[in-house]
Scaffold this motif. Structure first.
Motif, PDB file in Angstrom:
ATOM      1  N   ALA A  10       0.928  -1.366  -0.199  1.00  0.00           N
ATOM      2  CA  ALA A  10       0.221   0.064  -0.011  1.00  0.00           C
ATOM      3  C   ALA A  10       1.272   0.600  -0.167  1.00  0.00           C
ATOM      4  O   ALA A  10       0.772   1.839  -0.755  1.00  0.00           O
ATOM      5  CB  ALA A  10      -0.982   0.037   1.190  1.00  0.00           C
ATOM      6  N   ALA A  11       2.135   1.176   1.080  1.00  0.00           N
ATOM      7  CA  ALA A  11       3.163   2.149   1.057  1.00  0.00           C
ATOM      8  C   ALA A  11       3.882   2.610  -1.285  1.00  0.00           C
ATOM      9  O   ALA A  11       3.579   3.849  -0.892  1.00  0.00           O
ATOM     10  CB  ALA A  11       4.674   2.135   1.398  1.00  0.00           C
ATOM     11  N   ALA A  12       3.450   1.417  -1.267  1.00  0.00           N
ATOM     12  CA  ALA A  12       4.599   1.472  -2.722  1.00  0.00           C
ATOM     13  C   ALA A  12       3.850   1.471  -3.998  1.00  0.00           C
ATOM     14  O   ALA A  12       3.718   1.876  -4.612  1.00  0.00           O
ATOM     15  CB  ALA A  12       5.171   0.348  -2.965  1.00  0.00           C
ATOM     16  N   SER A  13       2.078   1.686  -3.290  1.00  0.00           N
ATOM     17  CA  SER A  13       0.982   2.011  -4.315  1.00  0.00           C
ATOM     18  C   SER A  13       1.179   3.251  -4.976  1.00  0.00           C
ATOM     19  O   SER A  13       0.811   3.641  -5.971  1.00  0.00           O
ATOM     20  CB  SER A  13       0.378   1.298  -3.991  1.00  0.00           C
ATOM     21  OG  SER A  13       0.016   2.338  -3.420  1.00  0.00           O
ATOM     22  N   SER A  14       1.762   4.546  -4.537  1.00  0.00           N
ATOM     23  CA  SER A  14       1.500   5.492  -4.884  1.00  0.00           C
ATOM     24  C   SER A  14       1.965   6.121  -6.304  1.00  0.00           C
ATOM     25  O   SER A  14       1.850   6.473  -7.226  1.00  0.00           O
ATOM     26  CB  SER A  14       2.187   6.485  -4.692  1.00  0.00           C
ATOM     27  OG  SER A  14       2.728   6.070  -3.390  1.00  0.00           O
ATOM     28  N   THR A  15       3.627   5.174  -6.245  1.00  0.00           N
ATOM     29  CA  THR A  15       4.238   4.959  -7.540  1.00  0.00           C
ATOM     30  C   THR A  15       4.618   3.622  -8.212  1.00  0.00           C
ATOM     31  O   THR A  15       4.973   3.948  -9.198  1.00  0.00           O
ATOM     32  CB  THR A  15       6.155   5.390  -7.171  1.00  0.00           C
ATOM     33  OG1 THR A  15       5.939   4.024  -6.266  1.00  0.00           O
ATOM     34  CG2 THR A  15       6.000   6.859  -5.979  1.00  0.00           C
ATOM     35  N   ASN A  16       3.124   2.889  -8.121  1.00  0.00           N
ATOM     36  CA  ASN A  16       2.593   1.694  -9.103  1.00  0.00           C
ATOM     37  C   ASN A  16       4.213   1.310  -8.952  1.00  0.00           C
ATOM     38  O   ASN A  16       3.956   0.668  -9.561  1.00  0.00           O
ATOM     39  CB  ASN A  16       2.423   2.039 -10.329  1.00  0.00           C
ATOM     40  CG  ASN A  16       1.169   3.333 -10.476  1.00  0.00           C
ATOM     41  OD1 ASN A  16       0.429   2.458  -9.990  1.00  0.00           O
ATOM     42  ND2 ASN A  16       1.202   3.824 -11.619  1.00  0.00           N
ATOM     43  N   THR A  17       4.597   1.068  -7.753  1.00  0.00           N
ATOM     44  CA  THR A  17       5.969  -0.433  -7.990  1.00  0.00           C
ATOM     45  C   THR A  17       5.379  -1.646  -6.773  1.00  0.00           C
ATOM     46  O   THR A  17       4.871  -1.333  -5.788  1.00  0.00           O
ATOM     47  CB  THR A  17       7.105   0.649  -6.800  1.00  0.00           C
ATOM     48  OG1 THR A  17       6.933   2.232  -7.328  1.00  0.00           O
ATOM     49  CG2 THR A  17       7.802  -0.424  -6.755  1.00  0.00           C
ATOM     50  N   HIS A  18       5.561  -1.870  -7.491  1.00  0.00           N
ATOM     51  CA  HIS A  18       5.758  -3.760  -6.948  1.00  0.00           C
ATOM     52  C   HIS A  18       6.520  -4.032  -5.404  1.00  0.00           C
ATOM     53  O   HIS A  18       7.835  -4.004  -5.789  1.00  0.00           O
ATOM     54  CB  HIS A  18       5.614  -5.013  -7.249  1.00  0.00           C
ATOM     55  CG  HIS A  18       5.322  -5.961  -7.113  1.00  0.00           C
ATOM     56  ND1 HIS A  18       4.060  -6.603  -6.473  1.00  0.00           N
ATOM     57  CD2 HIS A  18       5.803  -7.182  -6.691  1.00  0.00           C
ATOM     58  CE1 HIS A  18       4.338  -8.319  -6.376  1.00  0.00           C
ATOM     59  NE2 HIS A  18       5.240  -8.541  -6.159  1.00  0.00           N
ATOM     60  N   VAL A  19       6.073  -4.423  -4.246  1.00  0.00           N
ATOM     61  CA  VAL A  19       7.381  -4.504  -3.245  1.00  0.00           C
ATOM     62  C   VAL A  19       6.590  -5.847  -2.597  1.00  0.00           C
ATOM     63  O   VAL A  19       5.692  -6.889  -2.440  1.00  0.00           O
ATOM     64  CB  VAL A  19       6.626  -3.846  -2.216  1.00  0.00           C
ATOM     65  CG1 VAL A  19       7.195  -4.531  -0.705  1.00  0.00           C
ATOM     66  CG2 VAL A  19       7.232  -2.337  -2.445  1.00  0.00           C
ATOM     67  N   GLU A  20       7.949  -7.244  -2.585  1.00  0.00           N
ATOM     68  CA  GLU A  20       7.829  -7.616  -2.071  1.00  0.00           C
ATOM     69  C   GLU A  20       8.509  -8.742  -0.762  1.00  0.00           C
ATOM     70  O   GLU A  20       9.230  -7.789  -0.667  1.00  0.00           O
ATOM     71  CB  GLU A  20       8.196  -9.198  -3.075  1.00  0.00           C
ATOM     72  CG  GLU A  20       8.082 -10.542  -3.109  1.00  0.00           C
ATOM     73  CD  GLU A  20       6.277 -10.673  -2.906  1.00  0.00           C
ATOM     74  OE1 GLU A  20       6.235 -11.528  -2.143  1.00  0.00           O
ATOM     75  OE2 GLU A  20       5.536 -10.320  -4.153  1.00  0.00           O
ATOM     76  N   VAL A  21       8.077  -8.957  -0.083  1.00  0.00           N
ATOM     77  CA  VAL A  21       8.401  -9.015   1.377  1.00  0.00           C
ATOM     78  C   VAL A  21       8.834 -10.513   1.845  1.00  0.00           C
ATOM     79  O   VAL A  21       7.551 -11.406   2.061  1.00  0.00           O
ATOM     80  CB  VAL A  21       7.438  -7.992   2.653  1.00  0.00           C
ATOM     81  CG1 VAL A  21       7.949  -8.542   4.143  1.00  0.00           C
ATOM     82  CG2 VAL A  21       7.443  -6.961   2.241  1.00  0.00           C
ATOM     83  N   GLU A  22       9.871 -10.866   1.838  1.00  0.00           N
ATOM     84  CA  GLU A  22      10.896 -12.587   2.323  1.00  0.00           C
ATOM     85  C   GLU A  22      10.649 -11.922   3.745  1.00  0.00           C
ATOM     86  O   GLU A  22      11.558 -11.789   4.160  1.00  0.00           O
ATOM     87  CB  GLU A  22      11.019 -12.774   1.463  1.00  0.00           C
ATOM     88  CG  GLU A  22      10.306 -12.574   0.119  1.00  0.00           C
ATOM     89  CD  GLU A  22       9.255 -13.598  -0.582  1.00  0.00           C
ATOM     90  OE1 GLU A  22       9.240 -14.722   0.450  1.00  0.00           O
ATOM     91  OE2 GLU A  22       8.130 -13.550  -0.925  1.00  0.00           O
ATOM     92  N   LEU A  23      10.300 -13.287   4.212  1.00  0.00           N
ATOM     93  CA  LEU A  23      11.385 -13.681   6.260  1.00  0.00           C
ATOM     94  C   LEU A  23      12.209 -15.319   4.878  1.00  0.00           C
ATOM     95  O   LEU A  23      11.853 -15.718   4.585  1.00  0.00           O
ATOM     96  CB  LEU A  23       9.799 -14.172   6.328  1.00  0.00           C
ATOM     97  CG  LEU A  23      10.645 -14.692   7.801  1.00  0.00           C
ATOM     98  CD1 LEU A  23      11.040 -13.780   9.088  1.00  0.00           C
ATOM     99  CD2 LEU A  23       9.555 -15.191   9.393  1.00  0.00           C
ATOM    100  N   LEU A  24      13.352 -14.679   5.823  1.00  0.00           N
ATOM    101  CA  LEU A  24      14.521 -14.992   5.731  1.00  0.00           C
ATOM    102  C   LEU A  24      14.627 -16.422   6.683  1.00  0.00           C
ATOM    103  O   LEU A  24      14.382 -15.637   7.631  1.00  0.00           O
ATOM    104  CB  LEU A  24      15.796 -14.598   5.286  1.00  0.00           C
ATOM    105  CG  LEU A  24      15.489 -14.135   3.759  1.00  0.00           C
ATOM    106  CD1 LEU A  24      16.969 -12.845   3.396  1.00  0.00           C
ATOM    107  CD2 LEU A  24      14.651 -15.205   2.776  1.00  0.00           C
ATOM    108  N   ASP A  25      15.028 -17.491   6.314  1.00  0.00           N
ATOM    109  CA  ASP A  25      15.696 -18.311   7.489  1.00  0.00           C
ATOM    110  C   ASP A  25      17.187 -18.038   8.610  1.00  0.00           C
ATOM    111  O   ASP A  25      18.009 -17.738   7.476  1.00  0.00           O
ATOM    112  CB  ASP A  25      16.154 -20.006   7.039  1.00  0.00           C
ATOM    113  CG  ASP A  25      14.315 -20.394   6.766  1.00  0.00           C
ATOM    114  OD1 ASP A  25      13.119 -19.508   6.989  1.00  0.00           O
ATOM    115  OD2 ASP A  25      14.563 -21.302   5.533  1.00  0.00           O
TER     116      ASP A  25
END
Length: 84
Positions: A69-84
């Motif tokens: 939602a924070a990146a939607s104003s600039t039409n940027t896709h964001v992916e959040v990954e939790l790494l081991d």
């Protein structure tokens, strides 16, 4: 784009930091991918992983939703990954 990268990283950190007990083990790295999307990688102590994931993944889904939602104003896709 670097400014947005820092904003997204700061947002994720401000949400995750209060959830974890081992703050020294918290690592958040945001990088811009070749296609212009942002990848945020989270590393937490294995004892804190359950708190960040939440029941049935609700907490991590909420974190992803906030970041997108924070990146939607600039039409940027964001992916959040939790790494081991």
């Amino acid at each position: 784009m670097a400014d947005q990268l820092e904003n997204i990283q700061g947002l994720v950190e401000s949400v995750v930091r209060p959830l974890v007990d081992f703050e020294d083990d918290l690592s958040i790295n945001a990088v811009e991918e070749a296609d212009g999307s942002i990848l945020v990688e989270l590393r937490v102590n294995e004892e804190d992983a359950g708190k960040v994931i939440g029941r049935q993944g609700r907490v991590i889904k909420s974190i992803r939703t906030l970041a997108r939602a924070a990146a939607s104003s600039t039409n940027t896709h964001v992916e959040v990954e939790l790494l081991d």
